[in-house]
Scaffold this motif. Structure first.
Motif, PDB file in Angstrom:
ATOM      1  N   GLU A  96      -8.367  20.980  24.187  1.00  0.00           N
ATOM      2  CA  GLU A  96      -8.316  22.083  25.385  1.00  0.00           C
ATOM      3  C   GLU A  96      -8.013  21.502  26.595  1.00  0.00           C
ATOM      4  N   ALA A  97      -8.418  20.441  27.020  1.00  0.00           N
ATOM      5  CA  ALA A  97      -8.229  20.091  28.429  1.00  0.00           C
ATOM      6  C   ALA A  97      -6.750  19.640  28.523  1.00  0.00           C
ATOM      7  N   ARG A  98      -6.149  19.170  27.614  1.00  0.00           N
ATOM      8  CA  ARG A  98      -4.681  18.916  27.542  1.00  0.00           C
ATOM      9  C   ARG A  98      -3.754  20.070  27.822  1.00  0.00           C
ATOM     10  N   ALA A  99      -4.314  21.296  27.131  1.00  0.00           N
ATOM     11  CA  ALA A  99      -3.596  22.360  27.086  1.00  0.00           C
ATOM     12  C   ALA A  99      -3.767  23.114  28.480  1.00  0.00           C
ATOM     13  N   THR A 100      -4.708  22.770  29.555  1.00  0.00           N
ATOM     14  CA  THR A 100      -4.798  23.284  30.893  1.00  0.00           C
ATOM     15  C   THR A 100      -3.576  22.978  31.598  1.00  0.00           C
ATOM     16  N   GLY A 101      -2.787  21.924  31.248  1.00  0.00           N
ATOM     17  CA  GLY A 101      -1.724  21.206  32.110  1.00  0.00           C
ATOM     18  C   GLY A 101      -2.206  20.554  33.325  1.00  0.00           C
ATOM     19  N   LEU A 102      -3.495  20.333  33.353  1.00  0.00           N
ATOM     20  CA  LEU A 102      -4.064  19.775  34.778  1.00  0.00           C
ATOM     21  C   LEU A 102      -3.986  18.335  34.780  1.00  0.00           C
TER      22      LEU A 102
END
Length: 335
Positions: A96-102
């Motif tokens: 999920e964190a990776r999918a934020t693009g942050l």
């Protein structure tokens, strides 16, 4: 007039010089969860260790109520966040964190790590790991259950405390553990556990306190939790119950935010966190296994802890796609 002019120039020079001087001391801001930043947690020692080698930087840990809370905070703040790094996410929320693009790639060579599986993630750096487990006290529970089904079969007055998967990574870990072990039978297992659940707390600390106070027979924690009681209290009555189905692991990770203006310094911190010097701090402050081989520098109590014969896993992309639905499934079954 000349004296006044000189005084004015001195004041103006001081005003200009102050912020320039402040900029010479880079401040690395790190979001983490409250237990990590607590007086007894790793943050203080990691701060001191890195500041001693970074050439004049300052490390500032900023705590939220949970590791999931750190992710939610940077999602809200986006590119305006003051954080340079997050320390304390885990592999259950990494997708999920990776999918934020942050998050930025860490660019580190981590081939020297000592972990159950080779580490290949390009954005997150691991810094500790353990398996989720229910802990119990041998003074009150002589024969613990050896599976979720044995737990369900116990009298309803045998109570457990667990954490909310929406706010706690151990809580989410339990959802994944049961899903990995039972698949489509997960709602049935949750329904069977319902009479045994004393309460669902927001975070791990609250659950563990209830267990230590004798309010519950078992608490969701880690296979490494008994090490704290052995090392700090000389108490060998707290054990982790090993389940026949196997156990789901937690690997805690750290990542650099793309918005950080201190990418190189943040990368240096991650390298330190995964180094022997950084890792020596972790076991007896965060009470998890290190991700490097510490040899004789690892307290021998960790070597006495029984570990699961089987590790259960779910691919990151599957977790990211289904975690909310599985959480809703769990909540519906126990309400």
């Amino acid at each position: 007039m000349v004296k006044l002019t000189h005084l004015a120039l001195a004041v103006l020079t001081g005003l200009v010089a102050a912020p320039i001087h402040a900029e010479e001391v880079p401040i690395l801001k790190i979001y983490t969860y409250d237990a990590f930043a607590a007086e007894w947690g790793p943050a203080g020692q990691l701060k001191a260790g890195f500041e001693a080698i970074c050439g004049g930087c300052v490390v500032e840990f900023i705590a939220t109520d949970s590791s999931i809370g750190t992710l939610r905070r940077v999602q809200l703040e986006g590119a305006t966040t003051e954080a340079d790094l997050i320390v304390g996410l885990d592999t259950a929320v990494a997708g999920e964190a990776r999918a934020t693009g942050l998050f930025a790639d860490h660019g580190l060579d981590l081939t020297g790590l000592s972990m159950p599986e080779p580490w290949k993630d390009q954005q997150f750096v691991p810094f500790d790991y353990a398996h989720f487990a229910f802990v119990y006290d041998t003074d009150t529970t002589a024969t613990p259950p050896k599976s979720f089904e044995e737990l369900i079969a116990l009298p309803d007055d045998f109570k457990i405390v667990i954490q909310d998967p929406r706010s706690s990574t151990p809580g989410l870990g339990l959802v994944l553990w049961i899903k990995a072990a039972y698949g489509d039978r997960a709602p049935e297992i949750w329904a069977g556990l319902k009479p045994h659940i004393l309460t669902v707390t927001r975070d791990w600390s609250e659950s563990y306190a209830l267990f230590l106070d004798g309010e519950a027979d078992m608490a969701l924690s880690y296979t490494t939790s008994p090490a704290y009681h052995i090392i700090e209290e000389g108490d060998e009555t707290i054990h982790a119950a090993l389940f026949d189905e196997g156990h789901f692991p937690q690997i805690e990770v750290a990542g650099i935010l793309k918005s950080s203006g201190k990418q190189e310094l943040a990368r240096d911190f991650l390298a330190y966190l995964a180094s022997v010097d950084g890792q020596k701090i972790i076991p007896t402050t965060n009470w998890m296994f290190p991700v490097v081989d510490l040899g004789a520098e690892l307290n021998p109590a960790f070597g006495t802890l029984p570990q699961p014969a089987r590790t259960l896993t779910i691919p990151d992309d599957e977790i990211n796609a289904n975690a909310k639905a599985w959480t809703d499934e769990m909540l519906a079954a126990i309400q």
